[in-house]
Design a protein around this motif. Structure first.
Motif, PDB file in Angstrom:
ATOM      1  N   ARG A  93       0.762  -1.238   0.034  1.00 29.38           N
ATOM      2  CA  ARG A  93       0.124   0.062   0.009  1.00 29.38           C
ATOM      3  C   ARG A  93       0.855   1.293   0.082  1.00 29.38           C
ATOM      4  N   ALA A  94       1.813   1.360   0.788  1.00 32.37           N
ATOM      5  CA  ALA A  94       2.748   2.461   1.020  1.00 32.37           C
ATOM      6  C   ALA A  94       3.600   2.750  -0.400  1.00 32.37           C
ATOM      7  N   TYR A  95       4.059   1.607  -0.873  1.00 29.74           N
ATOM      8  CA  TYR A  95       4.703   1.478  -2.188  1.00 29.74           C
ATOM      9  C   TYR A  95       3.669   2.261  -3.295  1.00 29.74           C
ATOM     10  N   GLU A  96       2.591   1.518  -3.454  1.00 29.60           N
ATOM     11  CA  GLU A  96       1.769   2.142  -4.352  1.00 29.60           C
ATOM     12  C   GLU A  96       1.440   3.563  -4.226  1.00 29.60           C
ATOM     13  N   GLU A  97       1.300   4.229  -3.057  1.00 26.20           N
ATOM     14  CA  GLU A  97       0.882   5.370  -2.745  1.00 26.20           C
ATOM     15  C   GLU A  97       2.131   6.273  -3.255  1.00 26.20           C
ATOM     16  N   ALA A  98       3.284   5.977  -2.728  1.00 28.92           N
ATOM     17  CA  ALA A  98       4.475   6.672  -3.325  1.00 28.92           C
ATOM     18  C   ALA A  98       4.625   6.703  -4.642  1.00 28.92           C
ATOM     19  N   PHE A  99       4.561   5.737  -5.192  1.00 28.75           N
ATOM     20  CA  PHE A  99       4.673   5.187  -6.955  1.00 28.75           C
ATOM     21  C   PHE A  99       3.768   6.551  -7.556  1.00 28.75           C
ATOM     22  N   GLU A 100       2.374   6.300  -7.174  1.00 29.57           N
ATOM     23  CA  GLU A 100       1.206   7.433  -7.694  1.00 29.57           C
ATOM     24  C   GLU A 100       1.657   8.693  -7.453  1.00 29.57           C
ATOM     25  N   GLU A 101       2.265   9.261  -6.417  1.00 29.22           N
ATOM     26  CA  GLU A 101       2.780  10.330  -6.027  1.00 29.22           C
ATOM     27  C   GLU A 101       3.787  10.575  -7.004  1.00 29.22           C
ATOM     28  N   GLY A 102       4.847   9.843  -7.325  1.00 28.85           N
ATOM     29  CA  GLY A 102       5.742  10.158  -8.375  1.00 28.85           C
ATOM     30  C   GLY A 102       5.229  10.206  -9.775  1.00 28.85           C
ATOM     31  N   VAL A 103       4.228   9.232 -10.087  1.00 28.99           N
ATOM     32  CA  VAL A 103       3.589   9.536 -11.439  1.00 28.99           C
ATOM     33  C   VAL A 103       2.852  11.052 -11.406  1.00 28.99           C
ATOM     34  N   ARG A 104       2.424  11.419 -10.491  1.00 26.35           N
ATOM     35  CA  ARG A 104       1.509  12.820 -10.622  1.00 26.35           C
ATOM     36  C   ARG A 104       2.824  13.924 -10.873  1.00 26.35           C
ATOM     37  N   HIS A 105       3.776  13.662  -9.683  1.00 23.21           N
ATOM     38  CA  HIS A 105       4.857  14.625  -9.971  1.00 23.21           C
ATOM     39  C   HIS A 105       5.648  14.704 -11.427  1.00 23.21           C
ATOM     40  N   GLY A 106       5.789  13.287 -11.937  1.00 21.86           N
ATOM     41  CA  GLY A 106       6.441  13.272 -13.453  1.00 21.86           C
ATOM     42  C   GLY A 106       5.470  13.770 -14.236  1.00 21.86           C
ATOM     43  N   HIS A 107       4.185  13.767 -14.168  1.00 20.95           N
ATOM     44  CA  HIS A 107       3.054  14.226 -15.091  1.00 20.95           C
ATOM     45  C   HIS A 107       3.226  15.989 -15.075  1.00 20.95           C
ATOM     46  N   ALA A 108       3.306  16.324 -13.679  1.00 23.77           N
ATOM     47  CA  ALA A 108       3.494  17.890 -13.508  1.00 23.77           C
ATOM     48  C   ALA A 108       4.790  18.235 -14.112  1.00 23.77           C
ATOM     49  N   GLN A 109       5.938  17.886 -13.855  1.00 25.60           N
ATOM     50  CA  GLN A 109       7.050  18.427 -14.246  1.00 25.60           C
ATOM     51  C   GLN A 109       7.093  18.250 -16.097  1.00 25.60           C
ATOM     52  N   ARG A 110       6.802  17.452 -16.802  1.00 26.62           N
ATOM     53  CA  ARG A 110       6.462  17.196 -18.136  1.00 26.62           C
ATOM     54  C   ARG A 110       5.494  18.666 -18.425  1.00 26.62           C
ATOM     55  N   GLY A 111       4.393  18.656 -17.739  1.00 24.38           N
ATOM     56  CA  GLY A 111       3.601  19.837 -18.086  1.00 24.38           C
ATOM     57  C   GLY A 111       4.283  21.153 -17.918  1.00 24.38           C
ATOM     58  N   ARG A 112       5.187  21.387 -16.996  1.00 23.58           N
ATOM     59  CA  ARG A 112       5.954  22.567 -16.804  1.00 23.58           C
ATOM     60  C   ARG A 112       7.102  22.896 -17.976  1.00 23.58           C
ATOM     61  N   SER A 113       7.671  21.841 -18.367  1.00 23.80           N
ATOM     62  CA  SER A 113       8.734  21.730 -19.422  1.00 23.80           C
ATOM     63  C   SER A 113       8.039  22.153 -20.716  1.00 23.80           C
ATOM     64  N   HIS A 114       6.717  21.823 -21.110  1.00 26.40           N
ATOM     65  CA  HIS A 114       6.081  22.073 -22.272  1.00 26.40           C
ATOM     66  C   HIS A 114       5.425  23.553 -22.092  1.00 26.40           C
ATOM     67  N   ALA A 115       5.263  24.193 -20.892  1.00 19.82           N
ATOM     68  CA  ALA A 115       4.457  25.378 -20.765  1.00 19.82           C
ATOM     69  C   ALA A 115       5.457  26.593 -20.939  1.00 19.82           C
TER      70      ALA A 115
END
Length: 68
Positions: A45-67
């Motif tokens: 459970r903790a692994y999945e939560e941290a993984f999903e947080e990382g996915v959200r962060h990765g998508h946010a970072q990609r969005g910033r680099s395109h903006a």
């Protein structure tokens, strides 16, 4: 927890290029071993939560680099 977060961020980037671990497929078994270790320490459970947080962060970072 940091490894799970980093794997999630990497997963977001791999989704963007359409190929997991593009350019370094030989690292797949290494990543799998580290994931098993992280899951055994954190629990699923903790692994999945941290993984999903990382996915959200990765998508946010990609969005910033395109903006910019």
């Amino acid at each position: 927890m940091g490894a799970a977060h980093a794997y999630g961020a990497g997963h977001a980037h791999w989704q963007a290029v359409g190929h997991p671990q593009r350019g370094a497929p030989e690292l797949g078994p290494v990543r799998a071993e580290f994931e098993r270790t992280a899951r055994s320490v954190l629990g699923d459970r903790a692994y999945e939560e941290a993984f999903e947080e990382g996915v959200r962060h990765g998508h946010a970072q990609r969005g910033r680099s395109h903006a910019t």
